[in-house]
Design a protein around this motif. Structure first.
Motif, short mmCIF file in Angstrom:
data_model
loop_
_atom_site.label_atom_id
_atom_site.label_comp_id
_atom_site.label_asym_id
_atom_site.label_seq_id
_atom_site.Cartn_x
_atom_site.Cartn_y
_atom_site.Cartn_z
N CYS A 1 0.41 -1.32 0.46
CA CYS A 1 0.27 -0.04 -0.15
C CYS A 1 0.80 1.10 0.22
O CYS A 1 2.09 1.41 0.45
CB CYS A 1 -0.99 0.10 1.74
SG CYS A 1 -1.97 -0.94 1.24
N SER A 2 0.45 2.45 -0.35
CA SER A 2 0.98 3.55 -0.34
C SER A 2 1.54 3.76 1.10
O SER A 2 1.08 3.27 2.59
CB SER A 2 0.04 4.96 -0.38
OG SER A 2 -0.63 4.73 -1.80
N THR B 1 0.67 4.19 -4.94
CA THR B 1 -0.22 3.12 -5.99
C THR B 1 -0.46 4.17 -6.75
O THR B 1 -0.67 5.56 -6.87
CB THR B 1 -1.46 2.15 -4.89
OG1 THR B 1 -2.17 3.01 -4.90
CG2 THR B 1 -0.48 1.84 -4.00
N GLU C 1 -3.11 4.34 -8.47
CA GLU C 1 -4.32 5.05 -8.22
C GLU C 1 -4.59 6.04 -7.73
O GLU C 1 -5.60 5.98 -8.21
CB GLU C 1 -5.37 4.61 -7.27
CG GLU C 1 -5.92 2.60 -7.87
CD GLU C 1 -5.02 1.44 -8.05
OE1 GLU C 1 -4.92 0.27 -7.92
OE2 GLU C 1 -4.00 1.76 -7.02
N ARG D 1 -10.32 4.55 -0.44
CA ARG D 1 -10.22 3.18 -0.99
C ARG D 1 -9.26 1.75 -0.93
O ARG D 1 -9.74 0.79 -0.51
CB ARG D 1 -10.55 3.42 -3.18
CG ARG D 1 -9.95 2.27 -3.56
CD ARG D 1 -9.66 2.29 -5.19
NE ARG D 1 -10.83 2.91 -5.80
CZ ARG D 1 -10.75 3.68 -6.52
NH1 ARG D 1 -9.70 3.22 -7.64
NH2 ARG D 1 -11.89 4.24 -7.58
N GLN D 2 -8.49 2.84 -0.42
CA GLN D 2 -7.11 2.11 0.03
C GLN D 2 -6.12 2.20 1.35
O GLN D 2 -6.48 3.87 1.89
CB GLN D 2 -6.10 1.97 -1.20
CG GLN D 2 -6.40 1.41 -2.15
CD GLN D 2 -5.11 1.91 -3.58
OE1 GLN D 2 -4.26 2.36 -3.16
NE2 GLN D 2 -4.83 1.21 -4.43
#
Length: 290
Positions: free
Chosen positions: A153-154, A209, A211, A239-240
């Motif tokens: 993940c970021s 990411t 996105e 979302r993430q």
């Protein structure tokens, strides 16, 4: 997918360093004998980054020239027999594959990242802000890549700051999940101390990411028509997961005059060819002014 690419936003006008930056990029101001941006590019390369995307603007040609081959200079050094300087100059152009793209208007950090979308393509990538110099036994970005490899993940670099300084930073609302790693539930841009959710400030290193581009394209422009990266990250959070990593190392804010002076002194003191004599000089100043 591993982190291969990094974006370096370098289109700002450098107004805090006027008049020095009237005719040269802020990123090219020398710290001892290297421009600021070279230190940060070296960190990227030492962290395993293979491709560097520098987002420039009008008047930033010196950055491109610095990382390009200089035939005339190399010929002169070769004829002079200065092999050490020749190796150093060649190593600059050989460090990594560097791409350049222009941000036609200074419309904020988020917009600068968005400009690089096609070159980044559909893969996670790093962001380096050259104003932040980080001296660390293990490069800061390499530390962050290890966190990314665990969580996919970021990851955003964070550092504790005095509570009274929160209004100068983006501040995260954290939930600690392991030593130095926090899951971020919110981030607030430059909150007053009484409104800050923590003392963990966002520093100029990110792994994001792809996105993020979708959200940067959708967030409304703020003051001055600028697109803020923090707004895009807040949207991505829905979302993430995004993690904050409290890196190990010393950070210098080379975007401020005082921070730049502190970095100049401390980087010089670490140099074996300059440090001992410079330290004695500083001791002499202290005694004379005491």
């Amino acid at each position: 997918m591993r982190i291969r690419k990094a974006v370096f936003p370098a289109a700002g006008l450098g107004t805090r360093f006027l008049p020095a930056t009237k005719a040269q990029p802020k990123e090219m101001l020398p710290l001892v004998d290297k421009p600021i941006i070279q230190y940060v590019v070296e960190e990227a390369v030492a962290s395993g980054i293979e491709e560097i995307i520098i987002v420039t603007g009008r008047g930033k040609r010196a950055i491109e020239d610095h990382f390009d081959i200089s035939f005339e200079l190399e010929y002169f050094l070769n004829q002079k027999g200065d092999t050490q300087a020749l190796r150093e100059i060649r190593s600059i152009s050989d460090m990594a594959t560097i791409h350049y793209i222009r941000q036609k208007e200074p419309l904020g950090l988020g917009h600068a990242i968005l400009v690089a979308e096609e070159l980044v393509d559909d893969e996670p990538f790093a962001i380096f802000l050259s104003d932040d110099l980080i001296e660390a036994p293990t490069p800061c970005m390499k530390q962050m890549i290890e966190v990314y490899d665990r969580y996919k993940c970021s990851v955003i670099a964070v550092q504790r700051v005095p509570k009274e300084d929160t209004a100068s930073y983006g501040i995260i609302e954290p939930r600690q999940i392991e030593d130095r790693v926090y899951q971020i539930s919110n981030m607030i841009e430059k909150p007053e101390p009484k409104e800050a959710p923590s003392d963990l400030a966002i520093i100029g290193r990110y792994i994001l990411t792809p996105e993020i581009f979708e959200f940067l394209a959708q967030v409304p422009a703020g003051k001055g028509g600028e697109i803020q990266l923090t707004d895009g990250l807040r949207a991505l959070l829905r979302r993430q997961a995004i993690y904050g990593y409290e890196f190990v190392g010393t950070r210098y804010d080379a975007g401020s005059k005082l921070g730049f002076l502190k970095a100049s002194v401390e980087y010089a003191l670490r140099r074996p060819d300059l440090g001992p004599e410079f330290r004695e000089y500083l001791k002499g100043l202290s005694l004379n002014n005491g």
